[in-house]
Design a protein around this motif. Structure first.
Motif, mmCIF file in Angstrom:
data_model
loop_
_atom_site.group_PDB
_atom_site.id
_atom_site.type_symbol
_atom_site.label_atom_id
_atom_site.label_comp_id
_atom_site.label_asym_id
_atom_site.label_seq_id
_atom_site.Cartn_x
_atom_site.Cartn_y
_atom_site.Cartn_z
ATOM 1 N N SER A 58 16.642 14.538 3.402
ATOM 2 C CA SER A 58 17.429 13.405 3.883
ATOM 3 C C SER A 58 16.639 12.125 3.653
ATOM 4 C CB SER A 58 17.773 13.585 5.366
ATOM 5 O OG SER A 58 16.598 13.676 6.136
ATOM 6 N N LYS A 59 17.293 10.986 3.823
ATOM 7 C CA LYS A 59 16.682 9.694 3.478
ATOM 8 C C LYS A 59 16.516 8.765 4.683
ATOM 9 C CE LYS A 59 16.978 10.269 -1.103
ATOM 10 N NZ LYS A 59 15.907 10.920 -1.745
ATOM 11 N N LYS A 60 16.199 9.317 5.842
ATOM 12 C CA LYS A 60 15.975 8.469 7.011
ATOM 13 C C LYS A 60 14.715 7.635 6.775
ATOM 14 C CE LYS A 60 17.933 11.911 10.100
ATOM 15 N NZ LYS A 60 17.619 12.932 11.096
ATOM 16 N N PRO A 61 14.621 6.472 7.438
ATOM 17 C CA PRO A 61 13.421 5.632 7.251
ATOM 18 C C PRO A 61 12.144 6.391 7.622
ATOM 19 C CG PRO A 61 15.124 4.440 8.440
ATOM 20 C CD PRO A 61 15.597 5.860 8.337
ATOM 21 N N ASN A 62 11.097 6.129 6.852
ATOM 22 C CA ASN A 62 9.815 6.783 7.094
ATOM 23 C C ASN A 62 9.159 6.247 8.366
ATOM 24 O OD1 ASN A 62 9.684 8.489 4.798
ATOM 25 N ND2 ASN A 62 9.217 6.716 3.535
ATOM 26 N N PRO A 63 8.273 7.050 8.957
ATOM 27 C CA PRO A 63 7.523 6.571 10.111
ATOM 28 C C PRO A 63 6.471 5.551 9.661
ATOM 29 C CG PRO A 63 6.686 8.692 9.430
ATOM 30 C CD PRO A 63 7.903 8.413 8.582
ATOM 31 N N SER A 64 5.782 4.959 10.593
ATOM 32 C CA SER A 64 4.700 4.031 10.239
ATOM 33 C C SER A 64 3.594 4.825 9.557
ATOM 34 C CB SER A 64 4.157 3.369 11.504
ATOM 35 O OG SER A 64 3.419 4.313 12.272
ATOM 36 N N PRO A 65 2.792 4.174 8.712
ATOM 37 C CA PRO A 65 1.691 4.878 8.074
ATOM 38 C C PRO A 65 0.732 5.522 9.087
ATOM 39 C CG PRO A 65 2.056 2.821 6.947
ATOM 40 C CD PRO A 65 2.933 2.813 8.174
ATOM 41 N N ARG A 66 0.471 4.857 10.195
ATOM 42 C CA ARG A 66 -0.447 5.431 11.196
ATOM 43 C C ARG A 66 0.105 6.757 11.751
ATOM 44 N NH1 ARG A 66 -4.621 2.566 12.538
ATOM 45 N NH2 ARG A 66 -4.925 3.488 14.575
ATOM 46 N N LYS A 67 1.403 6.799 12.033
ATOM 47 C CA LYS A 67 2.014 8.034 12.539
ATOM 48 C C LYS A 67 2.045 9.088 11.439
ATOM 49 C CE LYS A 67 5.934 9.877 15.027
ATOM 50 N NZ LYS A 67 7.182 9.613 15.702
ATOM 51 N N CYS A 121 0.822 -1.209 0.000
ATOM 52 C CA CYS A 121 0.000 0.000 0.000
ATOM 53 C C CYS A 121 0.859 1.264 0.000
ATOM 54 C CB CYS A 121 -0.924 0.026 1.210
ATOM 55 S SG CYS A 121 -2.175 -1.285 1.176
ATOM 56 N N VAL A 122 0.315 2.307 -0.604
ATOM 57 C CA VAL A 122 0.940 3.618 -0.645
ATOM 58 C C VAL A 122 0.019 4.571 0.107
ATOM 59 C CG1 VAL A 122 1.746 5.481 -2.136
ATOM 60 C CG2 VAL A 122 1.950 3.112 -2.896
ATOM 61 N N TYR A 123 0.602 5.383 0.999
ATOM 62 C CA TYR A 123 -0.148 6.345 1.807
ATOM 63 C C TYR A 123 0.311 7.739 1.398
ATOM 64 C CZ TYR A 123 -1.042 2.158 4.505
ATOM 65 O OH TYR A 123 -1.418 0.894 4.890
ATOM 66 N N ASP A 133 6.961 14.028 6.536
ATOM 67 C CA ASP A 133 6.938 12.757 7.276
ATOM 68 C C ASP A 133 7.309 12.949 8.739
ATOM 69 O OD1 ASP A 133 9.729 13.062 7.265
ATOM 70 O OD2 ASP A 133 10.072 11.424 5.860
ATOM 71 N N GLY A 134 7.767 14.156 9.109
ATOM 72 C CA GLY A 134 8.125 14.447 10.494
ATOM 73 C C GLY A 134 9.464 13.872 10.914
ATOM 74 N N VAL A 135 10.155 13.177 10.022
ATOM 75 C CA VAL A 135 11.416 12.512 10.343
ATOM 76 C C VAL A 135 12.585 13.169 9.617
ATOM 77 C CG1 VAL A 135 12.686 10.328 10.154
ATOM 78 C CG2 VAL A 135 10.273 10.304 10.764
ATOM 79 N N ASN A 136 12.445 13.372 8.345
ATOM 80 C CA ASN A 136 13.538 13.873 7.515
ATOM 81 C C ASN A 136 13.621 15.399 7.528
ATOM 82 O OD1 ASN A 136 14.838 11.490 6.111
ATOM 83 N ND2 ASN A 136 12.664 11.047 5.838
#
Length: 143
Positions: free
Chosen positions: A130-139, A59-61, A114-117
């Protein structure tokens, strides 16, 4: 209504019509602030909208943001016309970038949707993140 028939519901989310099948397999739907599209379908591009997506399993969000409204740009006290972004989806002033519906000046740093990168507005209206891992889809979707 016959229970063996699939009921199709249509809900419009940010100008996107998403179809949800009650048979148990969801091809398109929503999750919080996101539009969810599962394999084999692909997320929809919408003119005059910025799209940011993350992928988990099949799935894509995606979150969608409108382009900022620009009437004119000023450069050294001279009015210049806006120019299209690299993807030709939005209009920007020279020396700026558009990201998630907001305008940033060249070299500005800001948090990715995404709140991370972390991202930075580069030359020619390009945004590099930046290319840090994405958060969970729910977050990511605010659920």
């Amino acid at each position: 209504m016959n229970s063996s028939m699939n009921t199709i519901l249509c809900a419009c989310v940010l100008w996107i019509c998403v179809t949800i099948s009650t048979s148990g397999y969801v091809k398109r739907g929503t999750l919080g602030e996101c539009v969810r599209v599962c394999h084999p379908h692909h997320p929809t591009w919408i003119k005059k909208m910025f799209r940011y997506c993350i992928v988990e399993d099949d799935c894509v969000y995606c979150k969608y943001y409108g382009c900022p409204e620009l009437k004119e740009c000023k450069r050294r006290r001279v009015v210049v016309p806006p120019e299209p972004t690299l993807d030709r989806n939005c209009m920007i002033c020279p020396g700026t970038c558009v990201y998630a519906g907001k305008i940033f000046n060249r070299r500005d740093r800001f948090k990715a949707v995404d709140g991370v990168n972390e991202c930075q507005c580069q030359n020619v209206g390009k945004v590099r993140c930046s290319k840090k891992p994405n958060p969970s889809p729910r977050k990511f979707c605010g659920v």
